[in-house]
Design a protein around this motif. Sequence first.
Motif, PDB file in Angstrom:
ATOM      1  N   THR A  86      16.151  10.869   5.310  1.00 48.30           N
ATOM      2  CA  THR A  86      16.486   9.421   5.799  1.00 48.30           C
ATOM      3  C   THR A  86      16.487   8.916   7.180  1.00 48.30           C
ATOM      4  O   THR A  86      15.867   7.557   7.133  1.00 48.30           O
ATOM      5  N   LYS A  87      16.708   9.654   8.159  1.00 53.08           N
ATOM      6  CA  LYS A  87      16.997   9.158   9.585  1.00 53.08           C
ATOM      7  C   LYS A  87      15.531   9.393  10.553  1.00 53.08           C
ATOM      8  O   LYS A  87      15.494   8.083  11.127  1.00 53.08           O
ATOM      9  N   VAL A  88      14.217   9.777   9.511  1.00 58.09           N
ATOM     10  CA  VAL A  88      13.093   9.940  10.748  1.00 58.09           C
ATOM     11  C   VAL A  88      11.897   8.633   9.807  1.00 58.09           C
ATOM     12  O   VAL A  88      11.520   8.507  10.555  1.00 58.09           O
ATOM     13  N   THR A  89      12.792   8.578   8.464  1.00 58.20           N
ATOM     14  CA  THR A  89      11.335   8.088   7.890  1.00 58.20           C
ATOM     15  C   THR A  89      11.943   5.728   8.861  1.00 58.20           C
ATOM     16  O   THR A  89      12.709   5.837   9.031  1.00 58.20           O
ATOM     17  N   VAL A  90      10.211   5.669   9.027  1.00 64.58           N
ATOM     18  CA  VAL A  90      10.489   4.825   9.601  1.00 64.58           C
ATOM     19  C   VAL A  90       9.513   3.338   8.772  1.00 64.58           C
ATOM     20  O   VAL A  90       7.808   3.751   8.642  1.00 64.58           O
ATOM     21  N   LYS A  91      10.045   2.500   8.340  1.00 67.72           N
ATOM     22  CA  LYS A  91       9.046   1.902   6.988  1.00 67.72           C
ATOM     23  C   LYS A  91       9.473  -0.076   8.626  1.00 67.72           C
ATOM     24  O   LYS A  91      10.666  -0.560   7.645  1.00 67.72           O
ATOM     25  N   PRO A  92       8.815  -0.257   9.038  1.00 70.70           N
ATOM     26  CA  PRO A  92       8.666  -1.548  10.289  1.00 70.70           C
ATOM     27  C   PRO A  92       8.499  -3.093   8.817  1.00 70.70           C
ATOM     28  O   PRO A  92       8.008  -2.639   7.711  1.00 70.70           O
ATOM     29  N   GLU A  93       9.305  -4.057   9.460  1.00 72.27           N
ATOM     30  CA  GLU A  93       8.972  -4.967   8.350  1.00 72.27           C
ATOM     31  C   GLU A  93       7.430  -5.526   8.312  1.00 72.27           C
ATOM     32  O   GLU A  93       7.161  -5.344   9.069  1.00 72.27           O
ATOM     33  N   PRO A  94       6.888  -5.990   6.909  1.00 71.09           N
ATOM     34  CA  PRO A  94       5.613  -6.330   7.405  1.00 71.09           C
ATOM     35  C   PRO A  94       5.233  -7.372   8.174  1.00 71.09           C
ATOM     36  O   PRO A  94       6.446  -8.723   8.473  1.00 71.09           O
ATOM     37  N   VAL A  95       3.905  -7.249   8.095  1.00 72.83           N
ATOM     38  CA  VAL A  95       4.071  -8.911   9.866  1.00 72.83           C
ATOM     39  C   VAL A  95       3.950  -9.728   8.863  1.00 72.83           C
ATOM     40  O   VAL A  95       3.230 -10.417   7.774  1.00 72.83           O
ATOM     41  N   SER A  96       3.443 -10.794   9.382  1.00 76.57           N
ATOM     42  CA  SER A  96       3.743 -12.294   9.009  1.00 76.57           C
ATOM     43  C   SER A  96       3.013 -13.004   9.593  1.00 76.57           C
ATOM     44  O   SER A  96       2.494 -13.112  11.094  1.00 76.57           O
ATOM     45  N   ARG A  97       1.901 -13.953   9.032  1.00 82.22           N
ATOM     46  CA  ARG A  97       1.052 -15.084   9.564  1.00 82.22           C
ATOM     47  C   ARG A  97       0.382 -14.698  10.353  1.00 82.22           C
ATOM     48  O   ARG A  97      -0.382 -15.545  11.190  1.00 82.22           O
ATOM     49  N   LEU A  98       0.214 -13.893  10.334  1.00 85.35           N
ATOM     50  CA  LEU A  98      -1.105 -12.831  11.046  1.00 85.35           C
ATOM     51  C   LEU A  98      -2.591 -14.361  10.691  1.00 85.35           C
ATOM     52  O   LEU A  98      -3.562 -14.752  12.441  1.00 85.35           O
TER      53      LEU A  98
END
Length: 450
Positions: A20-32
């Motif tokens: 839980t501490k190490v998992t990184v799921k960034p926000e999806p990109v938008s309007r590429l």
Amino acid sequence: MNKIIETRFSGCLDVNDIRTKVTVKPEPVSRLESLDIMVAADVLSSTLKQIFIPNEFSLAFIKSMVGKASMHSQRLFASEAIYSSNVFHPPEVEVSPICLTGLAGVGKSQTIAALRKVLPPPMEFSCDLFDGSVPLTSDWYASARGKASGKALLEHFVFGDKKPAGKTTVAQLLRLARRSANTQGVSLVVLDETQYFNTGLGTAKVTDVLLTVAAIGPPTAFLSNYSLVHKLMTRNSEDKQRLLANPEIMLPDDPDSADWHHYITECIRVSNGAIDADTREMAAEIYRCTFGLKRLVVHILTLAYVECRNAGRYSVNLSDIVRAYRSIAYTVSAKEVETLQLLALGGKPKKASQDLVCPFELSDAMKSNVVKFARDDRHGRVIAKVFDSAMTDTERAAMKHLDEHILDAPKNSKPHRRASVVKLSADQQVTAFNTFVSTLATSKPKKPKQ
């Protein structure tokens, strides 16, 4: 000694908490699609680089290193008398460091960054030995980039960004480092990117640097690509026994593993439609083009996005991955991938490709899935080559056009379903049967042969 010390590493050793501490799921990109091609590609690349889905190896390695750090902290703070002795009369202890090695781009530095997230944060510690409180630090971290000697590393640990007043020797700095590490409760020392030592220093000098850091006292880990480990293998036995006795080999994910498919799935999610293909097919094609190296995954997906935008589209498909693999920007990486596939099949390495060869003997269980994938891929390519050589130029051109059309053709997001069967009543079934019989051609039955 007190409650802060007793609970310092609480909650740091549970695998689920670590994940839980190490998992990184960034926000999806938008309007590429609204951005310039290269700007959009840079946004996609920087977002993909943030992804970290820990695999089984990373979780096990992090748990092991946190456990070593916890044990060191318990020994250091076993009692006030022991702590006082370690601070004012630091013992000369030389540990056998952990050598975390693997192919360039496999994710070693990301694993270390995740490890540092799990370690306890800085805290204040009060005891009768000092007036006020002492800041405790879980780890000392340094990158070999820009560090030319063990003395420079010790100065970095002891003085930070400040320059020492007056001249100091390595022996003096080592005593200061031991005292400072024990005072601050440093429980882990990490030296990253040590392969860069090899650029300007001889192997003997690099060995001296690593042994100097290991002599500080806390558990130590150094990260290196295969290239430096091959150099260390040429050292004398006493050096190899100290530096290479505890290797941790980080291999690429297996192509059929859940870890690999979770990572590709996350890449597709983060792209927010910029990557549009069947997940299983995409995972297999990307592995074929990257050998499972995460750094190359980001690279080829970025190049594939540029290819799709140049083609007038906004979503990457399998044909874009193929074009990116054949692009000029991916030439060097493609050659390394092909060499890795050859080595996986038992080919003999050339002297120039020693940095791609693991210096340690791997068990068959550790490399079986990768070998199977490479062997199946080669078998498929051989069949395709034989089939291609049997065709005429006209047939070959037609087949190439057909393949490109199939790859570029959009796929239905939902499979077509057959209409459900309507249940008829008894009367409706009789009527339908009579209608069917009436459609049949009537003919007189033939006489049986005598």
